[in-house]
Design a protein around this motif. Structure first.
Motif, short mmCIF file in Angstrom:
data_model
loop_
_atom_site.label_atom_id
_atom_site.label_comp_id
_atom_site.label_asym_id
_atom_site.label_seq_id
_atom_site.Cartn_x
_atom_site.Cartn_y
_atom_site.Cartn_z
N GLY A 136 -11.73 63.28 86.25
CA GLY A 136 -10.83 64.42 86.37
C GLY A 136 -10.01 64.41 87.63
O GLY A 136 -9.50 65.45 88.07
N GLY A 137 -9.80 63.22 88.22
CA GLY A 137 -9.02 63.15 89.44
C GLY A 137 -8.72 61.73 89.87
O GLY A 137 -9.45 60.80 89.53
N GLY A 138 -7.65 61.58 90.63
CA GLY A 138 -7.21 60.28 91.13
C GLY A 138 -5.70 60.26 91.21
O GLY A 138 -5.02 61.12 90.64
N THR A 139 -5.18 59.29 91.92
CA THR A 139 -3.73 59.16 92.08
C THR A 139 -3.32 57.71 91.87
O THR A 139 -3.87 56.81 92.51
CB THR A 139 -3.27 59.61 93.48
N LEU A 140 -2.38 57.50 90.98
CA LEU A 140 -1.80 56.18 90.71
C LEU A 140 -0.39 56.17 91.28
O LEU A 140 0.41 57.06 90.99
CB LEU A 140 -1.75 55.92 89.20
N VAL A 141 -0.09 55.15 92.10
CA VAL A 141 1.18 55.10 92.82
C VAL A 141 1.95 53.84 92.45
O VAL A 141 1.46 52.72 92.64
CB VAL A 141 0.95 55.13 94.35
N GLY A 142 3.15 54.03 91.94
CA GLY A 142 4.04 52.91 91.63
C GLY A 142 5.13 52.82 92.68
O GLY A 142 5.81 53.81 92.98
N ILE A 143 5.30 51.63 93.26
CA ILE A 143 6.37 51.42 94.24
C ILE A 143 7.59 50.87 93.50
O ILE A 143 7.58 49.74 93.02
CB ILE A 143 5.94 50.45 95.36
N ALA A 144 8.61 51.69 93.41
CA ALA A 144 9.87 51.28 92.78
C ALA A 144 10.86 50.88 93.89
O ALA A 144 10.48 50.18 94.84
CB ALA A 144 10.41 52.41 91.91
N SER A 145 12.09 51.34 93.83
CA SER A 145 13.10 51.03 94.83
C SER A 145 14.35 51.85 94.52
O SER A 145 14.60 52.20 93.37
CB SER A 145 13.46 49.53 94.79
N VAL A 146 15.14 52.13 95.55
CA VAL A 146 16.43 52.77 95.29
C VAL A 146 17.32 51.85 94.45
O VAL A 146 18.29 52.30 93.83
CB VAL A 146 17.17 53.18 96.57
N ALA A 147 16.99 50.56 94.42
CA ALA A 147 17.74 49.63 93.56
C ALA A 147 17.58 49.97 92.09
O ALA A 147 18.30 49.43 91.24
CB ALA A 147 17.29 48.20 93.82
N ALA A 148 16.65 50.87 91.77
CA ALA A 148 16.47 51.31 90.40
C ALA A 148 17.61 52.20 89.93
O ALA A 148 17.82 52.37 88.72
CB ALA A 148 15.15 52.08 90.26
N ILE A 149 18.35 52.79 90.86
CA ILE A 149 19.28 53.86 90.52
C ILE A 149 20.61 53.34 90.00
O ILE A 149 21.20 53.92 89.09
CB ILE A 149 19.45 54.80 91.73
N ARG A 150 21.09 52.21 90.54
CA ARG A 150 22.29 51.56 90.01
C ARG A 150 22.13 50.06 90.10
O ARG A 150 21.54 49.54 91.04
CB ARG A 150 23.55 51.99 90.77
N GLY A 151 22.66 49.37 89.11
CA GLY A 151 22.59 47.91 89.11
C GLY A 151 23.53 47.30 90.12
O GLY A 151 24.70 47.70 90.20
N LEU A 152 23.03 46.34 90.89
CA LEU A 152 23.83 45.69 91.93
C LEU A 152 24.11 44.24 91.53
O LEU A 152 23.22 43.55 91.02
CB LEU A 152 23.08 45.72 93.26
N PRO A 153 25.32 43.73 91.76
CA PRO A 153 25.65 42.36 91.38
C PRO A 153 24.69 41.35 92.01
O PRO A 153 24.37 41.43 93.20
CB PRO A 153 27.07 42.17 91.95
N GLY A 154 24.19 40.44 91.19
CA GLY A 154 23.26 39.42 91.65
C GLY A 154 21.82 39.89 91.73
O GLY A 154 20.93 39.10 92.04
N HIS A 155 21.59 41.17 91.42
CA HIS A 155 20.25 41.76 91.50
C HIS A 155 19.74 42.18 90.12
O HIS A 155 18.90 43.07 90.01
CB HIS A 155 20.27 43.01 92.39
N GLY A 156 20.26 41.57 89.07
CA GLY A 156 19.95 42.04 87.73
C GLY A 156 18.47 42.13 87.44
O GLY A 156 18.00 43.13 86.88
#
Length: 267
Positions: A136-156
Motif C-alpha cells: 500500500g505504498g512506495g514511489t516509482l520515479v521515471g527520469i525523462a527530459s525536457v527533450a520530451a517536449i519538442r523534437g530536436l534535429p538530430g535527437h530523434g
C-alpha cells in the motif's frame, strides 16, 4: 537482516555509476536511506561506494544492463531478497545518442535507445510493483527530459524515447491510482554529466548533478507527479511547445546536432 535495517528506508537507483544517478545516491545517503545501486560498471561503482565509507548494511551494488530486461529484473529480484522492498525506485539509467534516419546503422541506435530508456525503465519497476501495491505504498520515479517536449534535429531517438517516458509514467500513474503507490516523472533540463559534456550547442540553465539531485529529492518526497528541473527550463520548454511549427523550425535551423554513435556516452 536486523529489524533496525528493515525499518530504515531503502532506495533503488539505476544508472548509479555516474551523473544524475550517482548524485541521487549521495543525496539519499545524506537523508539516511539504505542504498541499492545498479550499474553496468559494477566494479567501478563498488569502488566509489567504498570510497564514501559505505558498508554492506548501508549500500549494496547490483550489476545489470537495463537494456536487457532479464538482467535488470534479476537485479530487482536480488535486491528484494537481500535488502527487502524499496520505498523509492528511481529509473535513472539512460543513453543519449544522435541519429540520422538516412543512416542504416542509426536505426539500430534508435532501437538501443528505446531498449535502455523505455523498456529498461518498465523492467526496472516490474519486480517491485506488485509488492508495493500489497504494502500500500512506495514511489516509482521515471527520469525523462525536457527533450520530451519538442523534437530536436538530430535527437530523434532521444527525444522520442523521453516523450515515451512521460507517456509511460502517466499511464502507470493511472494504473496505480488509489493503490498507495506514487509515480513521479522528472524532466531534467541540462545537467553537467557525461551525457551532456560533448554537446556542441548552448545549454541554458546548466545545473550541477548535485543541484539537480537536491531538487529531485524534494519533488520525490512530495510525490509530485510531474516536474521540470530547473523551473526556468520548464518555462522555456512550454514556450517552445506553443510556437507554431514554422517558427520553431526556423528557430532551430542550423543548430548543431547531437554527436552520433561513435561518440555516445552511457549513464
Amino acid at each position: 537482516m536486523s529489524n533496525d535495517l528493515l525499518h530504515t528506508r531503502l532506495v533503488f537507483i539505476t544508472g548509479a555509476s555516474s551523473g544524475i544517478g550517482q548524485a541521487l545516491a549521495l543525496r539519499y545517503a545524506q537523508a539516511g536511506y539504505r542504498l541499492a545501486l545498479v550499474g553496468r560498471r559494477s566494479s567501478e561503482l563498488q569502488t566509489w561506494a567504498q570510497a564514501q565509507g559505505w558498508n554492506d548494511n548501508t549500500c549494496r551494488i547490483y550489476s545489470a544492463d537495463v537494456a536487457d530486461p532479464a538482467s535488470i529484473v534479476a537485479a530487482g529480484t536480488d535486491c528484494l531478497a537481500a535488502q527487502g522492498l524499496p520505498d523509492v525506485v528511481i529509473a535513472s539509467a539512460g543513453i543519449s545518442i544522435g541519429m540520422d534516419t538516412a543512416e542504416r546503422d542509426d536505426i539500430d541506435v534508435m532501437a538501443r535507445t528505446f531498449a535502455t530508456n523505455n523498456t529498461g525503465m518498465a523492467a526496472t519497476f516490474q519486480p517491485f510493483v506488485a509488492a508495493m501495491v500489497r504494502r500500500g505504498g512506495g514511489t516509482l520515479v521515471g527520469i525523462a527530459s525536457v527533450a520530451a517536449i519538442r523534437g530536436l534535429p538530430g535527437h530523434g531517438a532521444y527525444c522520442a524515447s523521453k516523450a515515451a517516458v512521460v507517456a509511460y509514467c502517466e499511464s502507470l500513474r493511472g494504473e496505480l491510482r488509489r493503490s498507495g503507490v506514487a509515480v513521479v516523472t522528472l524532466l531534467p533540463g541540462y545537467v553537467d554529466t557525461p551525457l551532456t559534456r560533448k554537446n556542441r550547442y548552448a545549454m541554458p540553465f546548466l545545473m550541477s548533478p548535485q543541484a539537480f539531485a537536491a531538487q529531485a529529492f524534494d519533488a520525490i518526497a512530495a510525490q509530485t507527479s510531474y516536474r521540470v528541473i530547473p523551473w526556468q527550463m520548464g518555462v522555456v520548454a512550454r514556450l517552445l511547445r506553443l510556437l507554431p511549427n514554422t517558427l520553431f523550425d526556423r528557430l532551430l535551423a542550423g543548430r548543431p546536432r547531437k554527436h552520433r554513435q561513435d561518440q555516445d556516452v552511457a549513464a
